[in-house]
Scaffold this motif. Structure first.
Motif, PDB file in Angstrom:
ATOM      1  N   ASP A  67      -2.838  -9.406   3.531  1.00 25.11           N
ATOM      2  CA  ASP A  67      -3.229  -8.144   4.134  1.00 25.11           C
ATOM      3  C   ASP A  67      -2.616  -6.974   3.382  1.00 25.11           C
ATOM      4  O   ASP A  67      -1.870  -7.152   2.420  1.00 25.11           O
ATOM      5  N   SER A  68      -2.947  -5.760   3.822  1.00 20.83           N
ATOM      6  CA  SER A  68      -2.388  -4.528   3.276  1.00 20.83           C
ATOM      7  C   SER A  68      -1.967  -3.654   4.443  1.00 20.83           C
ATOM      8  O   SER A  68      -2.660  -3.585   5.464  1.00 20.83           O
ATOM      9  N   TYR A  69      -0.833  -2.958   4.286  1.00 20.20           N
ATOM     10  CA  TYR A  69      -0.313  -2.199   5.413  1.00 20.20           C
ATOM     11  C   TYR A  69       0.504  -1.009   4.928  1.00 20.20           C
ATOM     12  O   TYR A  69       1.278  -1.115   3.962  1.00 20.20           O
ATOM     13  N   PHE A  70       0.288   0.122   5.579  1.00 19.54           N
ATOM     14  CA  PHE A  70       1.108   1.305   5.324  1.00 19.54           C
ATOM     15  C   PHE A  70       1.502   1.936   6.648  1.00 19.54           C
ATOM     16  O   PHE A  70       0.707   1.991   7.594  1.00 19.54           O
ATOM     17  N   SER A 367      20.187  -6.243  -5.198  1.00 20.75           N
ATOM     18  CA  SER A 367      20.367  -6.615  -3.795  1.00 20.75           C
ATOM     19  C   SER A 367      19.131  -7.297  -3.217  1.00 20.75           C
ATOM     20  O   SER A 367      17.987  -6.993  -3.599  1.00 20.75           O
ATOM     21  N   TYR A 368      19.375  -8.198  -2.264  1.00 29.59           N
ATOM     22  CA  TYR A 368      18.267  -8.858  -1.565  1.00 29.59           C
ATOM     23  C   TYR A 368      17.350  -7.827  -0.913  1.00 29.59           C
ATOM     24  O   TYR A 368      16.133  -8.019  -0.842  1.00 29.59           O
ATOM     25  N   TRP A 369      17.940  -6.726  -0.446  1.00 33.44           N
ATOM     26  CA  TRP A 369      17.175  -5.735   0.307  1.00 33.44           C
ATOM     27  C   TRP A 369      16.689  -4.569  -0.555  1.00 33.44           C
ATOM     28  O   TRP A 369      16.054  -3.656  -0.025  1.00 33.44           O
ATOM     29  N   SER A 370      16.953  -4.588  -1.843  1.00 32.21           N
ATOM     30  CA  SER A 370      16.531  -3.450  -2.665  1.00 32.21           C
ATOM     31  C   SER A 370      15.006  -3.430  -2.811  1.00 32.21           C
ATOM     32  O   SER A 370      14.375  -4.454  -3.071  1.00 32.21           O
ATOM     33  N   ARG A 371      14.438  -2.287  -2.613  1.00 32.08           N
ATOM     34  CA  ARG A 371      13.012  -2.054  -2.779  1.00 32.08           C
ATOM     35  C   ARG A 371      12.830  -0.700  -3.448  1.00 32.08           C
ATOM     36  O   ARG A 371      13.677   0.164  -3.306  1.00 32.08           O
ATOM     37  N   PRO A 372      11.719  -0.481  -4.197  1.00 28.55           N
ATOM     38  CA  PRO A 372      10.489  -1.255  -4.287  1.00 28.55           C
ATOM     39  C   PRO A 372      10.654  -2.568  -5.073  1.00 28.55           C
ATOM     40  O   PRO A 372      11.555  -2.703  -5.899  1.00 28.55           O
ATOM     41  N   GLU A 373       9.713  -3.511  -4.819  1.00 28.06           N
ATOM     42  CA  GLU A 373       9.555  -4.723  -5.605  1.00 28.06           C
ATOM     43  C   GLU A 373       8.096  -4.849  -6.038  1.00 28.06           C
ATOM     44  O   GLU A 373       7.185  -4.705  -5.206  1.00 28.06           O
ATOM     45  N   LEU A 374       7.900  -5.121  -7.335  1.00 28.90           N
ATOM     46  CA  LEU A 374       6.573  -5.397  -7.894  1.00 28.90           C
ATOM     47  C   LEU A 374       6.560  -6.860  -8.297  1.00 28.90           C
ATOM     48  O   LEU A 374       7.284  -7.260  -9.206  1.00 28.90           O
ATOM     49  N   ARG A 375       5.756  -7.659  -7.621  1.00 28.02           N
ATOM     50  CA  ARG A 375       5.828  -9.113  -7.763  1.00 28.02           C
ATOM     51  C   ARG A 375       4.543  -9.701  -8.332  1.00 28.02           C
ATOM     52  O   ARG A 375       3.441  -9.246  -8.023  1.00 28.02           O
ATOM     53  N   ALA A 376       4.706 -10.745  -9.130  1.00 30.57           N
ATOM     54  CA  ALA A 376       3.624 -11.687  -9.421  1.00 30.57           C
ATOM     55  C   ALA A 376       4.025 -12.995  -8.737  1.00 30.57           C
ATOM     56  O   ALA A 376       5.219 -13.264  -8.570  1.00 30.57           O
ATOM     57  N   PHE A 377       3.054 -13.797  -8.328  1.00 27.63           N
ATOM     58  CA  PHE A 377       3.433 -15.000  -7.596  1.00 27.63           C
ATOM     59  C   PHE A 377       2.421 -16.128  -7.784  1.00 27.63           C
ATOM     60  O   PHE A 377       1.241 -15.909  -8.069  1.00 27.63           O
ATOM     61  N   VAL A 378       2.937 -17.333  -7.624  1.00 26.95           N
ATOM     62  CA  VAL A 378       2.120 -18.544  -7.491  1.00 26.95           C
ATOM     63  C   VAL A 378       2.599 -19.243  -6.227  1.00 26.95           C
ATOM     64  O   VAL A 378       3.801 -19.485  -6.063  1.00 26.95           O
ATOM     65  N   ILE A 412      -0.640 -10.656  -7.217  1.00 27.82           N
ATOM     66  CA  ILE A 412       0.389  -9.642  -7.408  1.00 27.82           C
ATOM     67  C   ILE A 412       0.569  -8.908  -6.085  1.00 27.82           C
ATOM     68  O   ILE A 412      -0.356  -8.817  -5.268  1.00 27.82           O
ATOM     69  N   GLN A 413       1.784  -8.377  -5.866  1.00 25.04           N
ATOM     70  CA  GLN A 413       2.039  -7.655  -4.619  1.00 25.04           C
ATOM     71  C   GLN A 413       3.128  -6.612  -4.817  1.00 25.04           C
ATOM     72  O   GLN A 413       4.097  -6.829  -5.549  1.00 25.04           O
ATOM     73  N   LEU A 414       2.949  -5.507  -4.132  1.00 24.94           N
ATOM     74  CA  LEU A 414       3.968  -4.463  -4.010  1.00 24.94           C
ATOM     75  C   LEU A 414       4.528  -4.487  -2.595  1.00 24.94           C
ATOM     76  O   LEU A 414       3.767  -4.609  -1.626  1.00 24.94           O
ATOM     77  N   GLU A 415       5.857  -4.389  -2.485  1.00 26.45           N
ATOM     78  CA  GLU A 415       6.474  -4.136  -1.175  1.00 26.45           C
ATOM     79  C   GLU A 415       7.557  -3.078  -1.364  1.00 26.45           C
ATOM     80  O   GLU A 415       8.378  -3.164  -2.289  1.00 26.45           O
ATOM     81  N   THR A 416       7.534  -2.076  -0.477  1.00 24.27           N
ATOM     82  CA  THR A 416       8.578  -1.058  -0.529  1.00 24.27           C
ATOM     83  C   THR A 416       8.794  -0.473   0.841  1.00 24.27           C
ATOM     84  O   THR A 416       7.903  -0.468   1.692  1.00 24.27           O
TER      85      THR A 416
END
Length: 418
Positions: A67-70, A367-378, A412-416
């Motif tokens: 999903d996508s959320y803001f 840090s585990y909690w540092s954001r933003p994160e730009l991810r690629a994933f499998v 790919i995903q962004l979380e911030t």
């Protein structure tokens, strides 16, 4: 030419700024929010697939959010009394889409409330009225707000009481009537009045505190049912550079949260059609550690039993771990392994699902909690035959896996948050 509904969001913010409810200036206000967005595909082709058992469960989220959320908005001091009492307003909007393209997601008001802070007759506490987020800690890996007291109401917050702080709030939940489709006559109402009592920060051991929350739910409709929930949480700080949270929760009837707002969360009112035979018991432990600057990890263990006379008893149990290693300040490698089991009330075979993700990540810090994160994933998912229907039903892209018992997705995903 179609105009995206979400595109009105900047206009709404501009209106808020000009009306004095928001301001980009650091001195007068702050803008905060959260965003996740991304895209992917799967071994079944088409949209990204996510692996979940649905029902009373939550899924492991790394590389498994389709999903996508803001959400975002401003908090600003509106006025200040001569005696120092500060009146602070908050206005937030949010937008959600169960897919990668959320350009036409409908923005809605998520928060709109005013607080009076520093009241002497509350011993420095806060009074507030409006619609708001309220006491909603979560297990990050599962995106599970294990208690959520959001709603529209009012109350008194963070009043010093003994070694901790006490809060009281009253909310109006599910606030609508049920009408006869032919005559238009009011038949009943789904509305409920919810009272919440919380006590936070009671020291019980070195670096350890206890929080407790009680919800009392009073149904307003005829032949509807009252309910309640009680939750207690022990938080242990400074555990290998992190925090451990142990929780015990029990809800009855609408106090289970079943049939209420998103995700059947404990805390807000569930359906008032549920009687006292409907219960939910949850025990969990959530540990987040950061023993070194480079290495961090989250580990969760949870058991939740849902029981009723009509449906019998079903138990969701899950174990999961997310280790993270930062090779540099701005590059991490994350992995997540989670395994869930759901017992069936009818005595059928247990539903089982295991999900594994690898995600190279560009990040703001180690840090585990540092954001933003730009991810690629499998992400790889594996489930048993008993879980085929549940996995297909909960997949945002539909029953694409048919009778298969495994699948792979990439993306790919962004979380911030900010």
């Amino acid at each position: 030419m179609k105009r995206s509904t979400l595109s009105v969001f900047p206009t709404l913010l501009a209106m808020a700024i000009s009306s004095g409810f928001a301001h980009a200036s650091e001195a007068e206000g702050e803008f905060h929010g959260y965003l996740r967005a991304g895209a992917g595909s799967s071994s079944a082709k088409g949209p990204q697939s996510c692996y979940d058992l649905g029902g009373n469960t939550m899924k492991y989220r790394l590389g498994n959010e389709c999903d996508s959320y803001f959400e975002g908005g401003y908090t600003k001091e509106l006025a200040k009394s001569e005696n120092g009492v500060s009146f602070v307003g908050t206005l937030w909007l949010d937008a959600y889409k169960n897919g990668s393209d959320f350009g036409n997601a409908k923005p809605e008001i998520a928060k709109a409330y005013v607080e009076a802070k520093g009241l002497d007759f509350l011993n420095g506490g806060v009074a507030w009225i409006g619609k708001r987020y309220y006491f909603r800690p979560d297990i990050h890996m599962l995106d599970l707000q294990y208690i959520n007291l959001n709603g529209t109401g009012g109350g008194f917050d963070k009043i010093p009481a003994g070694a901790g702080k006490a809060s009281y709030a009253i909310f109006k939940d599910n606030d609508s009537n049920v009408f006869d489709a032919t005559t238009g006559k009011v038949l009943s109402t789904t509305a409920a009045i919810r009272q919440n009592f919380t006590y936070e920060g009671l020291p019980v051991n070195t670096n350890g505190t206890v929080d407790a929350a009680l919800s009392i739910i009073s149904a307003q409709g005829e032949n509807k049912h009252n309910g309640w929930q009680f939750s207690v949480f022990h938080k242990q700080d400074k555990v290998l550079g992190g925090t451990n949270t142990l929780g015990l929760q029990y809800g009855v009837g609408p106090g289970t949260g079943v049939g209420g707002p998103c995700c059947d969360r404990i805390g807000s009112s569930g359906s008032t059609a549920l009687g006292s035979d409907v219960t939910r018991l949850r025990i969990f432990n959530d540990l987040v550690i950061q023993p070194t600057k480079q290495f961090s990890m989250e580990f969760v263990a949870l058991m939740q039993r849902d029981k009723s006379d009509a449906q019998g008893s079903s138990t969701w149990s899950t174990l999961g771990v997310r280790p993270v290693y930062a090779f540099t300040q701005n590059f991490k490698l994350q992995a997540e392994l989670g395994s869930s089991r759901v017992t069936q009330a009818n005595g059928g075979d247990d539903l089982r699902l295991t999900k594994f993700t690898i995600a190279p990540t560009i990040a703001m810090g180690e840090s585990y909690w540092s954001r933003p994160e730009l991810r690629a994933f499998v992400t790889y998912g594996k489930w048993n035959k008993a879980a085929i229907a549940a996995v297909n039903a909960s997949n945002n892209s539909g029953p694409v896996y048919g009778n298969n018992t495994s699948g792979t997705s990439v993306g790919i995903q962004l979380e911030t948050w900010f």
